[in-house]
Structures are given as structure tokens and as C-alpha cells.
Motif scaffolding. Structure first.
Motif, PDB file in Angstrom:
ATOM      1  N   GLU A   1       0.843  -1.208   0.000  1.00 26.35           N
ATOM      2  CA  GLU A   1       0.000   0.000   0.000  1.00 26.35           C
ATOM      3  C   GLU A   1       0.874   1.253   0.000  1.00 26.35           C
ATOM      4  N   PHE A   2       1.931   1.218   0.784  1.00 24.70           N
ATOM      5  CA  PHE A   2       2.797   2.401   0.849  1.00 24.70           C
ATOM      6  C   PHE A   2       3.490   2.659  -0.490  1.00 24.70           C
ATOM      7  N   ARG A   3       3.807   1.574  -1.200  1.00 18.00           N
ATOM      8  CA  ARG A   3       4.507   1.734  -2.479  1.00 18.00           C
ATOM      9  C   ARG A   3       3.723   2.635  -3.443  1.00 18.00           C
ATOM     10  N   LYS A   4       2.392   2.651  -3.321  1.00 25.29           N
ATOM     11  CA  LYS A   4       1.574   3.467  -4.228  1.00 25.29           C
ATOM     12  C   LYS A   4       1.761   4.968  -3.992  1.00 25.29           C
ATOM     13  N   ILE A   5       2.259   5.325  -2.824  1.00 25.71           N
ATOM     14  CA  ILE A   5       2.451   6.761  -2.549  1.00 25.71           C
ATOM     15  C   ILE A   5       3.911   7.074  -2.216  1.00 25.71           C
ATOM     16  N   ASP A   6       4.742   6.071  -2.386  1.00 29.25           N
ATOM     17  CA  ASP A   6       6.158   6.236  -2.031  1.00 29.25           C
ATOM     18  C   ASP A   6       6.807   7.350  -2.855  1.00 29.25           C
ATOM     19  N   ALA A   7       6.616   7.301  -4.185  1.00 32.58           N
ATOM     20  CA  ALA A   7       7.289   8.269  -5.058  1.00 32.58           C
ATOM     21  C   ALA A   7       6.886   9.696  -4.709  1.00 32.58           C
ATOM     22  N   THR A   8       5.591   9.922  -4.607  1.00 26.98           N
ATOM     23  CA  THR A   8       5.130  11.296  -4.384  1.00 26.98           C
ATOM     24  C   THR A   8       5.449  11.791  -2.971  1.00 26.98           C
TER      25      THR A   8
ATOM     26  N   LEU B   1      -3.740  23.867 -11.609  1.00 25.99           N
ATOM     27  CA  LEU B   1      -3.200  23.543 -10.279  1.00 25.99           C
ATOM     28  C   LEU B   1      -1.689  23.358 -10.304  1.00 25.99           C
ATOM     29  N   GLY B   2      -1.201  22.805 -11.400  1.00 25.63           N
ATOM     30  CA  GLY B   2       0.247  22.627 -11.529  1.00 25.63           C
ATOM     31  C   GLY B   2       0.706  21.269 -11.041  1.00 25.63           C
ATOM     32  N   PRO B   3       1.912  20.887 -11.461  1.00 27.02           N
ATOM     33  CA  PRO B   3       2.399  19.535 -11.187  1.00 27.02           C
ATOM     34  C   PRO B   3       2.594  19.200  -9.712  1.00 27.02           C
ATOM     35  N   ALA B   4       3.085  20.138  -8.920  1.00 23.73           N
ATOM     36  CA  ALA B   4       3.375  19.800  -7.517  1.00 23.73           C
ATOM     37  C   ALA B   4       2.084  19.536  -6.745  1.00 23.73           C
ATOM     38  N   ALA B   5       1.077  20.394  -6.947  1.00 22.59           N
ATOM     39  CA  ALA B   5      -0.192  20.213  -6.228  1.00 22.59           C
ATOM     40  C   ALA B   5      -0.876  18.920  -6.681  1.00 22.59           C
ATOM     41  N   LEU B   6      -0.786  18.623  -7.974  1.00 22.25           N
ATOM     42  CA  LEU B   6      -1.424  17.395  -8.467  1.00 22.25           C
ATOM     43  C   LEU B   6      -0.686  16.158  -7.948  1.00 22.25           C
ATOM     44  N   ALA B   7       0.634  16.257  -7.866  1.00 24.74           N
ATOM     45  CA  ALA B   7       1.387  15.130  -7.284  1.00 24.74           C
ATOM     46  C   ALA B   7       0.984  14.956  -5.823  1.00 24.74           C
ATOM     47  N   LYS B   8       0.817  16.066  -5.131  1.00 25.02           N
ATOM     48  CA  LYS B   8       0.396  15.998  -3.721  1.00 25.02           C
ATOM     49  C   LYS B   8      -1.004  15.381  -3.622  1.00 25.02           C
TER      50      LYS B   8
END
Ligand code: SF4
Ligand code: SF4
Ligand code: FES
Length: 314
Positions: A137-144, A167-174
Motif C-alpha cells: 500500500e505504501f509503495r503506491k504513494i512512495d514516489a510522491t 493547479l500545476g504539477p506539484a499540487a497534483l502530485a500531492k
């Protein structure tokens, strides 16, 4: 001897920005930040920039080197010297107002991060200890989770240059950090919000944010993950999702894009206002003889393309 051509701006002294050259024969292994520090400490104490950790962790030294966003403490100056050229151009991050020299105003950047509700929304009563996740489960959010909020992706995002509402890339990654979190209960609400104008579907897929990101966060890949969740959740009542579905349908059936149909399917057959908005574009294309063929012809081996779709279970 290298020349650091630095973009200077100090509205208290002069209304316009200008470039100033500083010479420095930097030692082997010096980072761009080491060079700026040397210039500041020995040549011009008024040179202004942010820095803290010097280890590519705090995210404060984002700026542009030779036109591309980077972390000054992470990039060796020698890597910025193009062969046969001794000049390194240093500028503030893009897509943000400049406060002074290389210091930019992150206000809008943070407002957009706030907009995606960057916190866990879990409807269950909090357990006595922490809410746990499995390693999978953590692997799905590890990169971001590795994002250090440096703004490099935001600076060089091509959509933001023409659409401040994005919104831009950083907010969407968040946003993906929480959409992908197994402990979060607001996936559908989040995806609906992120599907509105200015959200994930306004990304042009240029991939520039992946090139600029100094961490494994790589926002564009996170945006693709959000899009996948949107399609799986059936949040498709918007131009972006309809466009993606029409694109796939067209390639599946004919092996190539049906450029007459895709704009109509993207807007929606029953969206009269949206369809009328297409008319001026269509007329301009007609006048320039750029109108796609009305009768769409499949490629010769369209059946092979269908087979690929079938193999992927589509
Ligand atoms: S891929 Fe999308 S978010 Fe990333 S820089 Fe390009 S337009 Fe911006
Ligand atoms: S996604 Fe990458 S480039 Fe963008 S703010 Fe985070 S660390 Fe910086
Ligand atoms: S000084 Fe912290 S990331 Fe560069």
C-alpha cells in the motif's frame, strides 16, 4: 574562468530586471550554490537567494540554471558549462513573481497545494496508535512522498505559462499522495474536484516536470495515476476524460485518430454550448485547408491494433 550571468532585480533600487556578470574560477566539484555563496561572500553581499540544507533536502534553493529549473545545491557548476562556452546563466524560478534577485513568491504555489486538501481524510475513529499500511500500500504513494516542494516542476510547467488557473504539477502530485493512500476515504470527492477545469485534465502531457523534478516524485506520472483512478471511478463527465476515452476508442477501431470526431466526443454530443464553441475553430481550419477528412479511413493493419487492445483486456 567561468562567468555567472545572474538575473538581478531589486524594485527598491531599479524598476526593471537586468543581468549582471560575475567571474569565478570555481574549484572542481563546486555546486552552483557553492559558487553563488562565493560570489555573495566575496563580490556582492546584496545578491539574494534562498538556501538552507545544501543537501537537496529542504527544497529552498530552486532556481534556473541555463534556462531550466534545478536545485542549486544539487547541480555541479561544471555540468552547466556548455562546451566552448564559459557562461552560466542563473535566473529565478518561472511562473512565479520575483521578490528580489533569485527569490520568488511561492504564495500561489502554496495556495494550489492547499486547494487539493493535502491531509488524510478518514471517517473512522482514530485508533489509539497509528493507522497502518502494508508495504504494498505504501509503495503506491512512495514516489510522491519524496516531494520536497522545491517548485522546480511548477517553474517549468508549460500549461502554467498560459493558464494560471492550472493547479500545476506539484499540487497534483500531492493530490495523488492522498488519492493513492489506502487510509484515505475521500477518493471520489477528491477525483471529482481534480477533474474540474484547472485540474488534472488540463495537463498537456509534455513531461517537462519529470525532467525537472530532483526527486522520484516525477509529477506527470502521478497525474497519469490520477487520470487512471478517474476513469476507473467513472468520473468521466468532463472534457478531459471524454477526450481520453474518445482517443482510445478511435485508435482501437481504426488504428489512428479520427480528428473530426475526437473534438466533438470530447465536448459531448449533447453539450450544445460546447459544440457551438467548436464552430469558429472549425471554420478557421477550413479556411487554412487544415480540416481533417470527413470520412475516416482505418489504417491497413487495424486488426493488429485491435489485437493489442484485446491482449490488454480492453
Ligand atoms: S506534464 Fe503536465 S504538469 Fe508536467 S510540466 Fe507538462 S503540462 Fe505541466
Ligand atoms: S514534484 Fe519534484 S519538482 Fe515538483 S515540487 Fe516536488 S520535488 Fe520539486
Ligand atoms: S539548500 Fe536545501 S535543497 Fe538546496
Amino acid at each position: 574562468m567561468a562567468i555567472f550571468r545572474i538575473k538581478r532585480y531589486n524594485p527598491e533600487k531599479r524598476p526593471d530586471a537586468y543581468y549582471e556578470d560575475f567571474e569565478y574560477d570555481f574549484p572542481e566539484g563546486a555546486t552552483l550554490l557553492d559558487c553563488l555563496n562565493h560570489i555573495k561572500w566575496t563580490q556582492d553581499g546584496s545578491l539574494t537567494y534562498r538556501m538552507s540544507c545544501r543537501s537537496a533536502i529542504c527544497g529552498s534553493c530552486g532556481m534556473k540554471g541555463n534556462g531550466h529549473a534545478l536545485l542549486a545545491c544539487q547541480r555541479q557548476a561544471a555540468q552547466l558549462l556548455k562546451s566552448g562556452d564559459q557562461v552560466i546563466t542563473v535566473e529565478p524560478l518561472g511562473n512565479m513573481p520575483v521578490i528580489k534577485d533569485l527569490v520568488t513568491d511561492f504564495k500561489e504555489f502554496w495556495e494550489k497545494v492547499d486547494q487539493v486538501k493535502p491531509y488524510l481524510q478518514n471517517k473512522e475513529k482514530a485508533p489509539e496508535q497509528e493507522r497502518q499500511q502494508s508495504p504494498e500500500e505504501f509503495r503506491k504513494i512512495d514516489a510522491t512522498s519524496t516531494c520536497i516542494m522545491c517548485g522546480a516542476c511548477y517553474s517549468d510547467c508549460n500549461t502554467l505559462e498560459v493558464d494560471k488557473n492550472f493547479l500545476g504539477p506539484a499540487a497534483l502530485a500531492k493530490a495523488q499522495r492522498f488519492v493513492g493512500d489506502s487510509r484515505d476515504h475521500a477518493t471520489r470527492e477528491r477525483i471529482k474536484e481534480l477533474s474540474k477545469p484547472g485540474g488534472m485534465w488540463d495537463c498537456t502531457h509534455c513531461g517537462e516536470c519529470v525532467e525537472r523534478c530532483p526527486k522520484p516524485a516525477e509529477p506527470f506520472y502521478r497525474i497519469k495515476e490520477l487520470m487512471e483512478v478517474a476513469l476507473n471511478e467513472g468520473v468521466t463527465h468532463n472534457n478531459g476524460a471524454r477526450h481520453a476515452l474518445s482517443f482510445v476508442k478511435s485508435v482501437k477501431h481504426s488504428g489512428r485518430l479520427n480528428e473530426s470526431k475526437i473534438p466533438i466526443e470530447s465536448v459531448g454530443y449533447f453539450n450544445i454550448k460546447g459544440l457551438l464553441e467548436l464552430v469558429p475553430v472549425g471554420l478557421r481550419m477550413l479556411l487554412k485547408l487544415k480540416i481533417p477528412p470527413i470520412f475516416h479511413k482505418p489504417i491497413d493493419d487495424a486488426k493488429d491494433v485491435k489485437r493489442i487492445f484485446e491482449e490488454f483486456g480492453e
